[in-house]
Design an enzyme around this catalytic site. Sequence first.
Site, PDB file in Angstrom:
ATOM      1  N   GLU A 176      36.018  35.424  37.127  1.00 24.74           N
ATOM      2  CA  GLU A 176      36.888  36.402  36.510  1.00 24.74           C
ATOM      3  C   GLU A 176      36.768  37.746  37.279  1.00 24.74           C
ATOM      4  OE1 GLU A 176      38.900  36.021  34.067  1.00 24.74           O
ATOM      5  OE2 GLU A 176      38.366  33.961  33.061  1.00 24.74           O
ATOM      6  N   CYS A 177      37.857  38.637  37.150  1.00 27.13           N
ATOM      7  CA  CYS A 177      37.659  39.835  37.798  1.00 27.13           C
ATOM      8  C   CYS A 177      36.936  41.003  37.026  1.00 27.13           C
ATOM      9  CB  CYS A 177      39.162  40.312  37.920  1.00 27.13           C
ATOM     10  SG  CYS A 177      40.104  40.856  36.341  1.00 27.13           S
ATOM     11  N   GLY A 178      36.576  40.740  35.902  1.00 29.92           N
ATOM     12  CA  GLY A 178      35.800  41.878  35.077  1.00 29.92           C
ATOM     13  C   GLY A 178      36.592  42.161  33.835  1.00 29.92           C
TER      14      GLY A 178
ATOM     15  N   ASP B 197      34.877  46.017  40.509  1.00 32.38           N
ATOM     16  CA  ASP B 197      35.481  45.643  39.360  1.00 32.38           C
ATOM     17  C   ASP B 197      35.602  46.532  38.210  1.00 32.38           C
ATOM     18  OD1 ASP B 197      36.142  43.138  40.205  1.00 32.38           O
ATOM     19  OD2 ASP B 197      34.478  41.960  39.162  1.00 32.38           O
TER      20      ASP B 197
ATOM     21  N   LYS C 172      39.127  48.044  37.576  1.00 31.37           N
ATOM     22  CA  LYS C 172      39.808  47.243  36.384  1.00 31.37           C
ATOM     23  C   LYS C 172      39.274  47.559  35.180  1.00 31.37           C
ATOM     24  CE  LYS C 172      40.068  43.699  39.993  1.00 31.37           C
ATOM     25  NZ  LYS C 172      39.743  42.339  40.734  1.00 31.37           N
TER      26      LYS C 172
END
Length: 303
Positions: A281-283, A172, A176
């Site tokens: 959540e992805c980060g 992540d 991201k």
Amino acid sequence: MDSAFRTETSSESSSPRLEPVADIKMDDNASVDSGFASGSSSRSGLPLVSFTHAHLNYLNKQLESMDPVGILRFCRLLFPNLYQTTAFGLTGLVTLDMLSKLQAEQPGSQPIDLIFLDTLYHFQETYELVERVKSRYNVKVHVFKPAEVETVSQFEELYGEKLYEMSGELYDWIAKVEPQQRAYETLNVAAVLTGRRRSQGGQRGDIPVIEIDEERGIVKINPLVNWTFREVKAYVDKHNVPYNALLDRGYKSIGDWHSTVPVGEGEDERAGRWKGQNKTECGIHNKKSRYNQFAQQAQSVSA
């Protein structure tokens, strides 16, 4: 490249410009009454965007009863260096369509550019959607990839195969969080429009229209915060908004191919993300401090 859809790509590493609110440096003419502030820089000639707690609460109360177009119209006037962050999900596409209509009303106004974090692991259908969006909207897209790589093979040569399984947090950060920080710094971002909605559940269940990411020094605006998935899809159908072909195959929330599956009947719309993992959540919407160890390691290596 289609001139109607200009894309800028960046995978170059740089140190974050944004600082926690407490560390923001203001000139002699700027002041903040113990409230919140968005990021600013001595290199940026933009005004510092700041709110007191009371003012932010007041704005959110007023915006709560407004429709998304009204919220977008207001935010276009209020925030300098306003961008839309998107992975071309359904809510983001609705926001983009609404912004295009507002731009048509005032063609001389400042357009809202897009920020797209290309992890290199998006579905092919997502990349195809970007191409279809090119032919529909006159919008500039700034693409940010993991630092120092352009392809999956380059990424895996540096970090190994399936880093997303070996260390999700590190993945992540690399794919991201760091690219997002680099985007904010490169573009001098003050505020961003997101596609988050309360009906998506999880950590998003009680988010306001306007919120402050104090660690990153960024204002986040959630214009469709009150809409349901059904309302979003109804808008897409009514206005013929291009959307990801995976939606018709049971996917409702679409991220990287390795961590996204179709949603079952009656499941939450984000249930297909990180299936079976304790993760929602992805980060990019987590606290920046969560990834401090990776940031420190990156800085020591570059030094």
